[in-house]
Write an enzyme that holds these catalytic residues in place. Structure first.
Site, PDB file in Angstrom:
ATOM      1  N   ARG A 278       2.328   9.689 -71.431  1.00  0.00           N
ATOM      2  CA  ARG A 278       2.607  10.253 -70.110  1.00  0.00           C
ATOM      3  C   ARG A 278       1.754   9.588 -69.034  1.00  0.00           C
ATOM      4  O   ARG A 278       0.587   9.268 -69.251  1.00  0.00           O
ATOM      5  CB  ARG A 278       2.357  11.755 -70.125  1.00  0.00           C
ATOM      6  CG  ARG A 278       2.369  12.439 -68.766  1.00  0.00           C
ATOM      7  CD  ARG A 278       2.370  13.936 -68.884  1.00  0.00           C
ATOM      8  NE  ARG A 278       3.663  14.425 -69.363  1.00  0.00           N
ATOM      9  CZ  ARG A 278       4.009  15.706 -69.428  1.00  0.00           C
ATOM     10  NH1 ARG A 278       3.157  16.637 -69.045  1.00  0.00           N
ATOM     11  NH2 ARG A 278       5.192  16.073 -69.869  1.00  0.00           N
ATOM     12  N   LYS A 294       1.599  16.919 -79.806  1.00  0.00           N
ATOM     13  CA  LYS A 294       1.717  18.361 -79.996  1.00  0.00           C
ATOM     14  C   LYS A 294       1.956  18.652 -81.467  1.00  0.00           C
ATOM     15  O   LYS A 294       2.783  17.996 -82.115  1.00  0.00           O
ATOM     16  CB  LYS A 294       2.877  18.922 -79.160  1.00  0.00           C
ATOM     17  CG  LYS A 294       2.619  18.951 -77.668  1.00  0.00           C
ATOM     18  CD  LYS A 294       3.782  19.628 -76.933  1.00  0.00           C
ATOM     19  CE  LYS A 294       3.505  19.721 -75.442  1.00  0.00           C
ATOM     20  NZ  LYS A 294       4.616  20.405 -74.736  1.00  0.00           N
ATOM     21  N   TYR A 384      10.482  13.423 -63.736  1.00  0.00           N
ATOM     22  CA  TYR A 384      10.815  14.544 -62.859  1.00  0.00           C
ATOM     23  C   TYR A 384       9.682  14.739 -61.853  1.00  0.00           C
ATOM     24  O   TYR A 384       8.578  14.182 -61.999  1.00  0.00           O
ATOM     25  CB  TYR A 384      11.018  15.836 -63.666  1.00  0.00           C
ATOM     26  CG  TYR A 384       9.927  16.119 -64.668  1.00  0.00           C
ATOM     27  CD1 TYR A 384       8.788  16.836 -64.318  1.00  0.00           C
ATOM     28  CD2 TYR A 384      10.024  15.655 -65.983  1.00  0.00           C
ATOM     29  CE1 TYR A 384       7.784  17.074 -65.233  1.00  0.00           C
ATOM     30  CE2 TYR A 384       9.029  15.892 -66.907  1.00  0.00           C
ATOM     31  CZ  TYR A 384       7.910  16.607 -66.534  1.00  0.00           C
ATOM     32  OH  TYR A 384       6.900  16.838 -67.447  1.00  0.00           O
ATOM     33  N   ARG A 386       7.214  17.593 -60.157  1.00  0.00           N
ATOM     34  CA  ARG A 386       6.703  18.923 -60.523  1.00  0.00           C
ATOM     35  C   ARG A 386       5.983  19.568 -59.343  1.00  0.00           C
ATOM     36  O   ARG A 386       5.098  18.967 -58.724  1.00  0.00           O
ATOM     37  CB  ARG A 386       5.755  18.826 -61.708  1.00  0.00           C
ATOM     38  CG  ARG A 386       4.968  20.100 -61.998  1.00  0.00           C
ATOM     39  CD  ARG A 386       4.331  20.077 -63.368  1.00  0.00           C
ATOM     40  NE  ARG A 386       5.355  20.190 -64.413  1.00  0.00           N
ATOM     41  CZ  ARG A 386       5.072  20.204 -65.717  1.00  0.00           C
ATOM     42  NH1 ARG A 386       3.819  20.099 -66.136  1.00  0.00           N
ATOM     43  NH2 ARG A 386       6.044  20.313 -66.604  1.00  0.00           N
ATOM     44  N   LYS A 482      12.755  19.106 -73.231  1.00  0.00           N
ATOM     45  CA  LYS A 482      13.404  17.964 -72.575  1.00  0.00           C
ATOM     46  C   LYS A 482      13.728  16.881 -73.594  1.00  0.00           C
ATOM     47  O   LYS A 482      14.798  16.259 -73.545  1.00  0.00           O
ATOM     48  CB  LYS A 482      12.502  17.413 -71.472  1.00  0.00           C
ATOM     49  CG  LYS A 482      12.138  18.420 -70.379  1.00  0.00           C
ATOM     50  CD  LYS A 482      11.226  17.782 -69.346  1.00  0.00           C
ATOM     51  CE  LYS A 482      10.810  18.772 -68.255  1.00  0.00           C
ATOM     52  NZ  LYS A 482       9.785  19.722 -68.741  1.00  0.00           N
TER      53      LYS A 482
END
Length: 668
Positions: A278, A294, A384, A386, A482
């Site tokens: 990310r 995760k 996206y 945020r 997502k």
């Protein structure tokens, strides 16, 4: 519903003369086409009428914007003066200046002014809401009339007129986003003046006794502004590092050719993991990339699901994924940077740094081994914007709203995209990514609302958050992902299962407005109190009706909790199949042991009854599943007749059989 009716229903009474005259424009097209053709003169006259309407709308919009700004400046001036007064009283209290009675009187007066400021801000919110609805309706009206014009005249004015509309757009989302930020800051300033706190203070939460809960919702684009306006009354907009309010967030998800990570997470296996890389900001701002993993843990294990991450420079990322870069090189630089910056003031600071480095090295080595051994490759990118809402230094309630969500392929199955790189260099953060092939992208139609709560055990969740979650503005989608949606949509041929919401994408998630969650609207309420609507006809005040028990029973089934209803439907089918199979087994045994013609008849009857029950179960399951997929809430999801019929036939057959046996043996 036709647009003319929709426009009539949503007109704000005080502004009714400044909306697009949709009926007049539609009548103009119809009357000029009565002669059977459309001339250049007709076209020029129609464009003049359309320009006149557009100019009227823009002029009134600009007037409303100016009024909003003037009112906002006045409120800000008053709040700032109260903040300075509160600071002066606080300083006077510490140094003994002035009397306690004077300070108490000023505090009471200030509280009354703060209440009035909150009322004024709420009225501003109502005006912003109505202005957004006004501009959206008028923009839609222009596009509708252009479409109707092109259809009747066989021309393409809609395409040509886009250039005129782009010169001064009627509805601009960025304007309302800025209004949300400014209104949020005003509410936050009032909150701070009242509580006497700085912006970075918060009550905190006892970390050892926390109940964490995260829920996700879909928000229709028409409701995004309304959701923001509701949340900002309770939480300020969180300003990220660098002063960005809604930064672009991009993530590249890795998996192997068999999509093991995807499938394990779908079925929620113990220890299932996903891996993403990310970065924040635009596509070219990837100097630092966060490697995140995760890990899901089941409740019976007694371990919470965790998210671990560490930063790495992009120039080292490809070598790291290939096993050529050792994270300990980064550890050396971290120690040197800490010493040069003077952050290591004592041994406690040194110990904290060493623990941080040790955790980073452990995680980095584990992920590097995971990538190499499981042959993980880039598969999906998500990007996206945020907007986050949170009290500074207080993570008890955090709300994020992701808009302009794009899901993009990164795999190399049919052609080279990422290749030997960790991401596809061709993709830039330029919504709506019109330069990409449609087979490479999914533009998600809704915004994603995420509510994260951290409360003490036994502490109640804030009521406003409960009201928002139960409102008509959002659609609950438990465990939405997502990554899962992107894979199931773009790479459907490569996976064997899809998430439960996959079949819900073809339905409209908008819901009727419920009275108890309707937005407070000062101006509409005032008109109702005066007893008039937009036509001057008497309009009684709204009354909330309390439903009786019978009326509640007849309400349509609410099917927004996808998993619960789907699994209930499946369990019902399995129970009917279980009944049918057991009855069939007994019937077959009965048939084999029969010694008379009458007994065989009874056995055949039971076989037919069993097969009918199984057929009923399968057919009913598919009917209800179809109703769920199409959001047909009026379909009957329960049946009292079927069990009664089955039990009645079973009881009658048994009773007749016993009577026949007893009669044959001479007991009757």
């Amino acid at each position: 519903m036709k647009f003319g009716h929709d426009l009539f229903e949503n007109v704000f009474p005080e502004w009714r003369f400044y909306y697009i005259d949709y009926k007049d424009l539609k009548r103009e097209v119809k009357e000029r086409m009565t002669k059977g053709y459309w001339t250049e003169e007709d076209e020029e006259e129609f464009i003049k009428l359309l320009d006149r309407e557009r100019t009227k709308i823009i002029a009134f919009r600009n007037l409303l914007r100016s009024e909003l700004k003037a009112r906002r400046d006045a409120i800000e001036f008053g709040v700032n003066s109260m903040r300075l007064e509160a600071a002066k009283d606080s300083a006077g209290s510490r140094y003994g200046d002035g009397s306690e009675e004077d300070r108490a009187l000023r505090k009471a007066t200030r509280e009354a002014r703060l209440v009035q400021a909150e009322t004024d801000i709420q009225e501003l919110i109502d005006q912003v809401r109505e202005l957004a609805k006004y501009t959206r309706l008028n923009f839609t009206g222009i596009m509708k009339i252009l479409k109707k014009h092109d259809k009747r005249t066989d021309r393409s004015l809609a395409i040509e007129y886009q250039k005129v509309l782009q010169q001064d757009p009627i509805h601009v989302d960025t304007y309302y986003e800025q209004q949300v930020i400014e209104l949020s800051q005003m509410y936050d300033e009032v909150r701070r003046v009242r509580e006497g706190k700085r912006g970075d203070e918060g009550p905190g939460v006892d970390a050892g006794n926390i109940v964490r809960k995260t829920t996700k919702y879909w928000v229709h684009p028409d409701n995004v502004l309304e959701v923001k306006l509701r949340v900002l009354q309770h939480l300020p907009v969180l300003i990220f590092n660098g002063g960005e309010v809604d930064p672009a967030i991009s993530s590249v998800y890795f998996d192997n050719a068999d999509f093991d990570l995807y499938h394990n997470r779908i079925i929620r296996d113990e220890g299932a993991q996903n891996l993403r890389f990310r970065w924040y900001g635009q596509w070219d701002k990837t100097d630092e990339v966060w490697v995140e993993r995760k890990t899901h843990h089941e409740a019976w294990v007694g371990i919470k699901s965790i998210k671990e991450r560490f930063p790495i420079k992009e120039i080292h990322l490809n070598d790291y994924l290939a096993g050529r870069y050792n994270i300990r090189e980064q550890s050396v630089r971290m120690r040197e940077d800490a010493r040069r910056s003077g952050k290591l003031k004592d041994q406690n600071d040194v110990d904290k740094l060493e623990k941080k480095i040790a955790d980073m090295e452990r995680l980095a080595d584990s992920i590097q081994k995971m990538v190499i051994e499981r042959k993980l490759r880039p598969m999906i990118r998500t990007t996206y914007n945020r907007t986050a809402f949170q009290l500074p230094a207080d993570a008890r309630v955090r709300i994020s709203l992701d808009t302009e969500l794009a899901l993009i392929r990164e795999d190399d199955f049919d052609r080279v995209r990422s290749g030997e790189n960790w991401r596809w260099r061709h993709v830039k953060n330029q919504w709506p990514f019109s330069y990409l092939d449609e087979s490479d992208i999914v533009r998600f139609p809704y915004a994603i609302l995420e509510i994260k709560l951290q409360t003490q055990t036994g502490q109640q969740v804030p009521q406003w958050a409960v009201d928002l979650a139960n409102s008509n503005l959002v659609e609950a989608v438990p465990k939405f992902s997502k990554f899962h949606h992107a894979v199931s949509t773009l790479l459907n041929k490569h996976v064997t299962m899809v998430p439960f919401w996959f079949y819900q994408m073809d339905r409209d998630i908008r819901k009727p407005q419920l009275d108890q969650y309707a937005p407070d609207n000062t101006y509409r309420d005032e008109l109702r109190e005066m007893g008039q609507n937009q036509n001057g006809i008497f309009l009684p005040p709204p009354a909330k009706k309390k439903l009786t028990h019978e009326e509640r029973q007849n309400l349509p089934v609410k099917i927004d909790q996808f998993g619960k209803v789907y699994f209930s439907n499946e369990r019902t089918m399995l129970r009917w199949l279980n009944f049918g199979i057991q009855s069939l087994a007994i019937s077959v045994a009965f048939l084999n042991l029969a010694t008379s013609r009458q007994t065989k008849y009874f056995a055949l009857f039971f076989i037919l009854l069993s097969m009918s029950a199984m057929l009923y179960a399968i057919v009913t399951f598919h009917i209800r599943a179809r109703a769920l997929r199409t959001a047909d809430a009026n379909t009957a999801f329960g049946s009292i007749t079927a069990p009664v019929v089955a039990v009645t036939f079973l009881a009658v057959a048994i009773v007749v059989q016993f009577i026949w046996v007893w009669a044959k043996r001479g007991f009757v």
